[in-house]
Motif scaffolding. Structure first.
Motif, PDB file in Angstrom:
ATOM      1  N   GLU A 173       9.312 -66.106 -19.072  1.00 37.62           N
ATOM      2  CA  GLU A 173      10.440 -66.760 -18.411  1.00 37.62           C
ATOM      3  C   GLU A 173      11.077 -65.816 -17.393  1.00 37.62           C
ATOM      4  O   GLU A 173      11.121 -64.595 -17.587  1.00 37.62           O
ATOM      5  N   SER A 174      11.561 -66.390 -16.300  1.00 38.22           N
ATOM      6  CA  SER A 174      12.244 -65.586 -15.292  1.00 38.22           C
ATOM      7  C   SER A 174      13.616 -65.175 -15.794  1.00 38.22           C
ATOM      8  O   SER A 174      14.195 -65.810 -16.686  1.00 38.22           O
ATOM      9  N   GLY A 175      14.126 -64.109 -15.210  1.00 39.09           N
ATOM     10  CA  GLY A 175      15.446 -63.636 -15.605  1.00 39.09           C
ATOM     11  C   GLY A 175      16.520 -64.677 -15.360  1.00 39.09           C
ATOM     12  O   GLY A 175      17.454 -64.820 -16.151  1.00 39.09           O
ATOM     13  N   ALA A 176      16.389 -65.440 -14.257  1.00 36.65           N
ATOM     14  CA  ALA A 176      17.380 -66.463 -13.941  1.00 36.65           C
ATOM     15  C   ALA A 176      17.403 -67.570 -14.999  1.00 36.65           C
ATOM     16  O   ALA A 176      18.472 -68.054 -15.389  1.00 36.65           O
ATOM     17  N   SER A 177      16.221 -67.980 -15.474  1.00 35.98           N
ATOM     18  CA  SER A 177      16.148 -69.036 -16.494  1.00 35.98           C
ATOM     19  C   SER A 177      16.768 -68.571 -17.807  1.00 35.98           C
ATOM     20  O   SER A 177      17.501 -69.326 -18.463  1.00 35.98           O
ATOM     21  N   ILE A 178      16.483 -67.320 -18.179  1.00 36.63           N
ATOM     22  CA  ILE A 178      17.034 -66.789 -19.422  1.00 36.63           C
ATOM     23  C   ILE A 178      18.556 -66.709 -19.348  1.00 36.63           C
ATOM     24  O   ILE A 178      19.267 -67.103 -20.286  1.00 36.63           O
ATOM     25  N   VAL A 179      19.060 -66.207 -18.199  1.00 38.87           N
ATOM     26  CA  VAL A 179      20.520 -66.108 -18.025  1.00 38.87           C
ATOM     27  C   VAL A 179      21.158 -67.489 -18.057  1.00 38.87           C
ATOM     28  O   VAL A 179      22.228 -67.689 -18.658  1.00 38.87           O
ATOM     29  N   SER A 180      20.493 -68.471 -17.428  1.00 40.94           N
ATOM     30  CA  SER A 180      21.027 -69.841 -17.420  1.00 40.94           C
ATOM     31  C   SER A 180      21.082 -70.416 -18.825  1.00 40.94           C
ATOM     32  O   SER A 180      22.056 -71.078 -19.209  1.00 40.94           O
ATOM     33  N   HIS A 220      16.932 -75.805 -18.146  1.00 36.67           N
ATOM     34  CA  HIS A 220      16.259 -74.499 -18.068  1.00 36.67           C
ATOM     35  C   HIS A 220      15.444 -74.173 -19.328  1.00 36.67           C
ATOM     36  O   HIS A 220      15.055 -73.020 -19.527  1.00 36.67           O
ATOM     37  N   TRP A 268      10.958 -66.579 -24.833  1.00 39.15           N
ATOM     38  CA  TRP A 268      11.353 -66.068 -23.522  1.00 39.15           C
ATOM     39  C   TRP A 268      10.253 -65.288 -22.832  1.00 39.15           C
ATOM     40  O   TRP A 268      10.458 -64.802 -21.714  1.00 39.15           O
ATOM     41  N   ASP A 269       9.095 -65.156 -23.441  1.00 36.51           N
ATOM     42  CA  ASP A 269       7.979 -64.472 -22.787  1.00 36.51           C
ATOM     43  C   ASP A 269       7.511 -65.298 -21.591  1.00 36.51           C
ATOM     44  O   ASP A 269       7.232 -66.492 -21.711  1.00 36.51           O
TER      45      ASP A 269
END
Length: 334
Positions: free
Chosen positions: A270-277, A125, A267-268
């Protein structure tokens, strides 16, 4: 997200770097032990290890690893390269088990596996490297108020740790020496990445050596690395490798990722899912390093309390090993 060619290059270089750096901890530790046999320990301010060839071999090994790490930052974001340093902990812990006889039990093996799993999650990710066209662009990001506030906070904390806390509890609290290394390390990584991108652009035909910003970043790198090496030697000589390596990694990686998110805006976009992963992967890695830390028995571990006791004049004649036992040089050796 697709794994780009640059990310793949950075990933391979980061793996090589972890192997060399992990091994260097062990070689340097053996060199420090040998130098301390009949000299003033590094943890007590001695520099006899500079005359020990084994320590220099470890230093060369670490330099090779750091060079590979330096190049990796030029190709991949810090969010990908830095967490892979967990693999160096695995190398260090395994080698310490067999060479330094620092026991690695089943809990430590589980910690190693968790570090690997967390690293895989982060790699999958990881964000793409941001397209930067000049060192002046990096300088513009580095002079933003938020990052300047971070730099100022790091400098203040380093001075407090080095000047006030190190003389009081540096030899009983492992967080003091490793804290200085980690704080300075976060700044060195940002400067290393800036310098690496500058050299990469220069080799591609866009000369960045004509800009003073490039040389400024080089000066920061040298200053931070020298400071890190000095206090890392103190930490390694005072505490067990199995203790120093995980704690140093956790603090260094956390601060570096935080600094990178501020400076390079990783993180600019990036999707929320990728950041959480990525965060979950990082938490798994941190949990693994904590388990590795727990593999060291409580007996003989330095206290985390900041209790200060005056050092007696006879202390320099008695050398402490990391397990708390006293050793003395034979009269003939002295």
């Amino acid at each position: 997200m697709a794994f780009s060619k640059d990310n793949l290059i950075g990933f391979v270089l980061a793996l090589c770097s972890s192997g060399f750096i992990g091994a260097s901890f062990i070689v340097k530790k053996k060199g420090l032990r040998k130098a301390a046999a009949c000299g003033v320990r590094a943890g007590l301010g001695g520099y006899s290890y500079l005359l020990e060839p084994l320590w220099w071999l470890g230093m060369i090994t670490m330099i090779v690893g750091e060079v590979a790490n330096f190049v990796a930052y030029a190709f991949a974001p810090a969010l990908l390269v830095t967490p892979l340093g967990a693999l160096s902990i695995i190398v260090s812990a395994v080698l310490a088990h067999f060479i330094l006889k620092e026991k690695l039990n089943n809990l430590g093996i589980l910690g190693c596996l968790m570090c690997i799993v967390g690293s895989v999650i982060i790699v999958i990710h990881a964000p793409q490297e941001r397209n930067i066209t000049s060192v002046q662009e990096i300088w513009s990001m580095a002079t933003q108020k938020v990052f300047l506030l971070y730099v100022g906070s790091v400098i203040v904390l380093v001075f407090i740790l080095a000047i006030h806390l190190a003389p009081l509890c540096g030899h009983t609290n492992v967080l003091v020496f490793t804290g200085i290394c980690s704080l300075m390390g976060s700044l060195s990584v940002m400067s290393v990445k800036a310098l690496g991108i500058s050299l990469k652009l220069t080799f591609e035909g866009n000369n960045q050596l004509i800009y003073p910003e490039t040389w400024f970043f080089m000066t920061v790198v040298m200053t931070c690395v020298i400071t890190q090496m000095n206090y890392l030697n103190k930490a390694l000589d005072t505490f067990s490798t199995v203790v120093v390596s995980p704690i140093y990694y956790v603090m260094f990686t956390t601060l570096t990722i935080f600094a990178s998110v501020i400076l390079f805006k990783d993180w600019d976009g990036e999707s929320g899912a990728s950041i959480v992963s990525e965060i979950c992967g990082f938490i798994v890695v941190l949990s693994g390093t904590i388990l590795l830390h727990m593999t060291k028995g409580t007996e003989g571990l330095p206290s985390f309390k900041c209790d200060y006791q005056p050092v007696s004049p006879a202390l320099s004649a008695r050398l402490y090993t990391e397990n708390g036992e006293l050793i003395k040089c034979d009269d003939e050796d002295m």
